[in-house]
Design an enzyme around this catalytic site. Sequence first.
Site, PDB file in Angstrom:
ATOM      1  N   ARG A 188       0.815  -1.217   0.000  1.00  0.00           N
ATOM      2  CA  ARG A 188       0.000   0.000   0.000  1.00  0.00           C
ATOM      3  C   ARG A 188       0.854   1.274   0.000  1.00  0.00           C
ATOM      4  O   ARG A 188       0.458   2.294   0.572  1.00  0.00           O
ATOM      5  CB  ARG A 188      -0.975   0.005   1.189  1.00  0.00           C
ATOM      6  CG  ARG A 188      -1.940  -1.172   1.206  1.00  0.00           C
ATOM      7  CD  ARG A 188      -2.879  -1.164   0.010  1.00  0.00           C
ATOM      8  NE  ARG A 188      -3.773  -2.323   0.032  1.00  0.00           N
ATOM      9  CZ  ARG A 188      -3.605  -3.420  -0.692  1.00  0.00           C
ATOM     10  NH1 ARG A 188      -2.574  -3.514  -1.541  1.00  0.00           N
ATOM     11  NH2 ARG A 188      -4.460  -4.417  -0.620  1.00  0.00           N
ATOM     12  N   SER A 238     -11.230   1.237   3.164  1.00  0.00           N
ATOM     13  CA  SER A 238     -10.492   0.872   4.371  1.00  0.00           C
ATOM     14  C   SER A 238      -9.725   2.071   4.915  1.00  0.00           C
ATOM     15  O   SER A 238      -9.052   2.778   4.168  1.00  0.00           O
ATOM     16  CB  SER A 238      -9.513  -0.266   4.077  1.00  0.00           C
ATOM     17  OG  SER A 238     -10.210  -1.431   3.678  1.00  0.00           O
ATOM     18  N   GLU A 313      -4.247   4.271   6.078  1.00  0.00           N
ATOM     19  CA  GLU A 313      -3.905   4.403   4.666  1.00  0.00           C
ATOM     20  C   GLU A 313      -4.600   5.616   4.060  1.00  0.00           C
ATOM     21  O   GLU A 313      -4.153   6.142   3.047  1.00  0.00           O
ATOM     22  CB  GLU A 313      -4.230   3.140   3.880  1.00  0.00           C
ATOM     23  CG  GLU A 313      -5.677   2.724   3.831  1.00  0.00           C
ATOM     24  CD  GLU A 313      -5.858   1.490   2.950  1.00  0.00           C
ATOM     25  OE1 GLU A 313      -5.939   1.655   1.718  1.00  0.00           O
ATOM     26  OE2 GLU A 313      -5.916   0.372   3.496  1.00  0.00           O
TER      27      GLU A 313
END
Length: 334
Positions: A188, A238, A313
């Site tokens: 990520r 998320s 994130e």
Amino acid sequence: MTTLIGSAARSPLDAAARALANAMPPAEIAFDVPLASLGRWQIGGPADIVVTPTDAGSLALTLRLIADLGVPHIILGDGSNLLFDNAGFRGVVIRIGRAFDSLTLEDDGVVVAGAGWWVPSFVRHLINAGLSGAVHAIGIPGTLGGLVTMNGGSQRKGIGDNVLSVDVVDRHGMPRRLEHHELGYGYRRSRLQSGEHIVTAIRFRFERADPSALRREAIDILRSRRAKFPKVRANCGSVFVSDPKLYSLIGPPGLAIEKAGLKGFAIGDAQFSPEHANFIVNNDSARSQDVLALIALARSRVYDLTGIAMNAEVRHLSPDGTMRPAHEVAPAAG
């Protein structure tokens, strides 16, 4: 032209507004645009200037103009994975949209695609062409440029594994091609997240596979996502990155937040989703401060439970244009 937000004189922004208005077609530039209308969380105050280039040439021109004037600016795709501040943004938002949606299928599974592709649509094109390697991204909202920048994906996979090279324009409007080894891909993350380059096109390599098998895989992934993830309320996907240590100890972030007793917990109109705790939903009029407070609370509770600090994130955009992972801003939320 409408008046720029705020009453104080901001000559660089005023100069940028005049320069861009003179250089760009009217359809490509707007003023005083609510950031809530540009992001998937539907949160955020006004941005002074929003430019939507129609090709790499107008993108380069925009970047050269604002670089000469020293104006803060950000690059925006679909607005997923971003938390805009309720105070807005005093600068220029450059949107990479559907104008950057070229697609070329070459030999040996090589695909060249524009950064403006909507990710689920791009994946469906690959499936129909019998190319595997991106099916895991079938349910991820956002543009291809954002996916490549964040090394996005699902099932702990990342699209960066398939990237051969990326065509970019730097902050001074100069084009360049970055090869895979220059992109610094990790889970990520990538060097593209520094904001020094704007992705315009990507060159991938995928493996050949049976389209029918790929469609079945995609259906299974979408069915699983529909069962777990919020369906209606605005969210950014998320919030926290899955950490291998946390995963081995307790599971993914959503489960850790649930075990910490926060699933369904709300501050203002921001809430940890009752369906999946690693999603924060906007029930109506959530503020950026509400979201940051939930992020700070989840980090604290999960740390008390596991001794592991979760990292977000999702990134937060401050009014001055500073872009940081939201957990770095969250403690200031109180």
